[in-house]
Write a protein that holds these residues in place. Structure first.
Motif, PDB file in Angstrom:
ATOM      1  N   MET A   1       1.152  -0.875   0.181  1.00 40.64           N
ATOM      2  CA  MET A   1      -0.567  -0.032  -0.316  1.00 40.64           C
ATOM      3  C   MET A   1       1.049   1.147  -0.157  1.00 40.64           C
ATOM      4  O   MET A   1       1.508   1.358   0.248  1.00 40.64           O
ATOM      5  CB  MET A   1      -0.993  -0.117   1.930  1.00 40.64           C
ATOM      6  N   LEU A   2       0.923   2.115  -0.857  1.00 36.89           N
ATOM      7  CA  LEU A   2       1.289   3.695  -0.918  1.00 36.89           C
ATOM      8  C   LEU A   2       1.108   4.490   0.505  1.00 36.89           C
ATOM      9  O   LEU A   2      -0.061   4.384   0.824  1.00 36.89           O
ATOM     10  CB  LEU A   2       0.252   3.981  -2.259  1.00 36.89           C
ATOM     11  N   LYS A   3       2.280   4.817   0.821  1.00 32.69           N
ATOM     12  CA  LYS A   3       1.782   5.365   2.591  1.00 32.69           C
ATOM     13  C   LYS A   3       1.905   7.125   2.414  1.00 32.69           C
ATOM     14  O   LYS A   3       2.384   7.560   0.811  1.00 32.69           O
ATOM     15  CB  LYS A   3       2.869   5.074   2.969  1.00 32.69           C
ATOM     16  N   ASN A 195      -6.070  14.624 -10.900  1.00 33.02           N
ATOM     17  CA  ASN A 195      -5.877  13.216 -10.431  1.00 33.02           C
ATOM     18  C   ASN A 195      -4.643  12.918 -10.463  1.00 33.02           C
ATOM     19  O   ASN A 195      -3.907  11.956  -9.939  1.00 33.02           O
ATOM     20  CB  ASN A 195      -6.068  12.774 -11.517  1.00 33.02           C
ATOM     21  N   ILE A 196      -4.229  14.290 -10.065  1.00 32.62           N
ATOM     22  CA  ILE A 196      -2.541  13.945  -9.341  1.00 32.62           C
ATOM     23  C   ILE A 196      -2.414  14.298  -8.630  1.00 32.62           C
ATOM     24  O   ILE A 196      -3.529  14.438  -7.652  1.00 32.62           O
ATOM     25  CB  ILE A 196      -1.315  14.867 -10.103  1.00 32.62           C
TER      26      ILE A 196
ATOM     27  N   GLY B 115      -9.382   5.327  -6.532  1.00 32.97           N
ATOM     28  CA  GLY B 115      -8.858   5.588  -5.670  1.00 32.97           C
ATOM     29  C   GLY B 115      -7.061   5.667  -5.921  1.00 32.97           C
ATOM     30  O   GLY B 115      -7.017   6.426  -5.075  1.00 32.97           O
ATOM     31  N   GLU B 116      -6.548   5.677  -6.861  1.00 30.49           N
ATOM     32  CA  GLU B 116      -5.270   5.530  -6.908  1.00 30.49           C
ATOM     33  C   GLU B 116      -5.108   6.899  -7.839  1.00 30.49           C
ATOM     34  O   GLU B 116      -5.727   7.861  -8.475  1.00 30.49           O
ATOM     35  CB  GLU B 116      -4.032   4.387  -7.570  1.00 30.49           C
ATOM     36  N   ASN B 168      -3.013  -2.473  -9.856  1.00 28.36           N
ATOM     37  CA  ASN B 168      -3.168  -3.781  -9.189  1.00 28.36           C
ATOM     38  C   ASN B 168      -1.622  -4.077  -8.824  1.00 28.36           C
ATOM     39  O   ASN B 168      -1.693  -5.121  -7.743  1.00 28.36           O
ATOM     40  CB  ASN B 168      -2.826  -4.315 -10.994  1.00 28.36           C
ATOM     41  N   LYS B 169      -0.712  -4.606  -9.643  1.00 26.97           N
ATOM     42  CA  LYS B 169       0.783  -4.844  -8.901  1.00 26.97           C
ATOM     43  C   LYS B 169       1.861  -4.789 -10.407  1.00 26.97           C
ATOM     44  O   LYS B 169       1.767  -4.826 -11.142  1.00 26.97           O
ATOM     45  CB  LYS B 169       0.596  -6.141  -8.891  1.00 26.97           C
TER      46      LYS B 169
END
Lengths: 251, 203
Positions: A1-3, A195-196, B115-116, B168-169
């Motif tokens: 997971m990105l922190k 979106n950045i 969400g990313e 995803n990965k």
């Protein structure tokens, strides 16, 4: 997971670390290199260093000094102040910066963002935006907050993204140095249209403020200065606090 | 001596200092003939695939790199764009661009999930998928520092030795014989990053 990143910001003027209120009444905090060393030892997520005088003095970045700073810095380092040509970006990367922030010069010619992004990749171009609330609008300012532009922040943020900015460093001039909390309305207006990643800056006085910027403002990272300069609060404790509130951080 | 390839578009200051900090004798060079004297090669990189390959070509690096990396099997570490350029083809920048072709694969833009967002910037986990000396002393799932929007899609899954959970990965460490490529920035990943660089120096 990105922190989620907690990023101390250091503002400097002639080798001196300074901090102001609302982009004014600068006070000397310390010399800058010891501050960098402390953050390096504490393994902070990232560091932002901005020369607040370069644009006002109409000069390009001081690469020799940036090189001195980066020698102490084994964490990701973003450097700004006075960047007005693509060549300045190249020289800063060479001097040890990992990312470069561009602010005032983008208002003169947006191509500096697109050309730098094309050449060095958008991931190393951090567009910095300084904003004041005027009536119900958030308006962008340039030259360390001294010159008002015609741009509303939502429009400018979108334009920066379209032209290749990799991140936005969004600062509320009204909240800067007040330690009264981030302007979450400002953050929402920007995070809802781009979106950045958006880095919140200006107003942090405690860890809950960071949580608000992330949770309500939807910021992707928070930056702060006064809280770390003038209080006992630290980036590590901030992360522990946020972790308890289910924010993913690197501990 | 470890040669850091200076083709004009990297965070060379950071790269050199972190290698020195790890005890290496470092030569940052814009002269391809230096490769013949190297015991290790680092191909760093900040920038776009197209620009990167253009600079490698115009600097005269392509053939000397092939000689030392492929024929002479000098241990080589590609970092970020330097890792991506190990691939056959990249799609970042003006057009489809031929890469170095040292590890079969293509470099495509990441596709963010709900969400990313892009770029993928910050600290994220590196999940080790195979044993390799480059991971010696580094816990599985340690955080490393990333900043990129494109990723390496290897043709042979055996070449992928670590992945990261985002979009995803992402294949974040690739390796094949004497070559290792890492998508993250070990030179900016503090203790774990230094450990990885030390491991490379000992390969």
């Amino acid at each position: 997971m990105l922190k989620t990143r907690i990023i101390p910001t250091l503002l400097w003027k002639n080798y001196t670390l300074v901090k102001g209120k609302k982009f004014d009444s600068w006070r000397r905090v310390s010399t800058i290199i010891p501050a960098i060393k402390v953050y390096n030892t504490r393994q902070v997520d990232e560091l932002i260093i901005v020369d607040i005088m370069a644009t006002l003095e109409n000069r390009e970045p001081d690469y020799v000094t940036v090189n001195d700073f980066s020698k102490e810095c084994f964490m990701p380092l973003t450097v700004g102040g006075g960047v007005s040509k693509v060549d300045h970006v190249k020289k800063l990367l060479r001097a040890g910066a990992d990312k470069v922030t561009i602010n005032s010069s983008a208002f003169e010619d947006i191509n500096i963002i697109s050309e730098s992004a094309d050449k060095f990749g958008r991931q190393c171009i951090v567009a910095s935006v300084d904003v004041k609330k005027i009536n119900d609008d958030y308006i962008c300012f340039k030259s360390s907050g001294t010159v008002q532009t015609e741009w509303k922040v939502q429009d400018w943020a979108k334009k920066l993204e379209e032209n290749g900015a990799g991140e936005l460093l969004l600062t509320s001039i009204d909240r800067d140095g007040t330690m009264e909390g981030y302007d979450t309305d400002l953050l929402k207006r920007v995070t809802s249209v781009v979106n950045i990643p958006v880095i919140a800056q200006g107003g942090c006085g405690n860890y809950e403020h960071m949580f608000e910027a992330l949770d309500t403002g939807k910021a992707h990272a928070v930056s702060a200065a006064s809280i770390f300069h003038f209080t006992e609060q630290t980036p590590l404790e901030a992360k522990k606090y946020l972790k308890n509130k289910d924010i993913n951080v690197r501990l | 001596m470890i040669v850091v390839v200076d083709y004009g578009m990297s965070n060379l200051g950071s790269m050199m200092r972190s290698l020195e900090e790890c005890g290496a004798e470092v030569c940052v060079s814009d002269d391809p003939s230096m490769l013949a004297k190297s015991s290790k090669i680092v191909l760093p990189g900040v920038g776009s695939f197209f620009e990167g390959m253009q600079c490698l070509k115009s600097g005269g690096w392509i053939e000397p790199l092939k000689t030392e990396v492929i024929s002479n099997e000098i241990p080589t570490l590609g970092i970020c764009l330097g890792m991506q350029m190990l691939a056959d083809i990249g799609y970042e920048g003006k057009e489809k661009t031929e890469g170095l072709g040292f590890i079969s694969g293509e470099v495509h833009k990441l596709v963010p999930q709900p969400g990313e967002c892009l770029p993928h910037v910050g600290w994220n986990e590196v999940h080790q998928q195979a044993e390799h000396n480059i991971f010696k002393g580094i816990e599985d799932k340690k955080d490393f520092y990333f900043v990129h929007s494109y990723h390496f899609q290897a043709q042979d899954s055996d070449d992928v030795i670590a992945t990261t959970p985002y979009c995803n990965k992402i294949s974040t460490v690739v390796a094949k014989s004497n070559i290792v490529g890492v998508q993250f920035h070990p030179e900016k990943s503090q203790l774990s990053g230094f450990q990885l660089l030390k491991n490379f120096l000992e390969i």
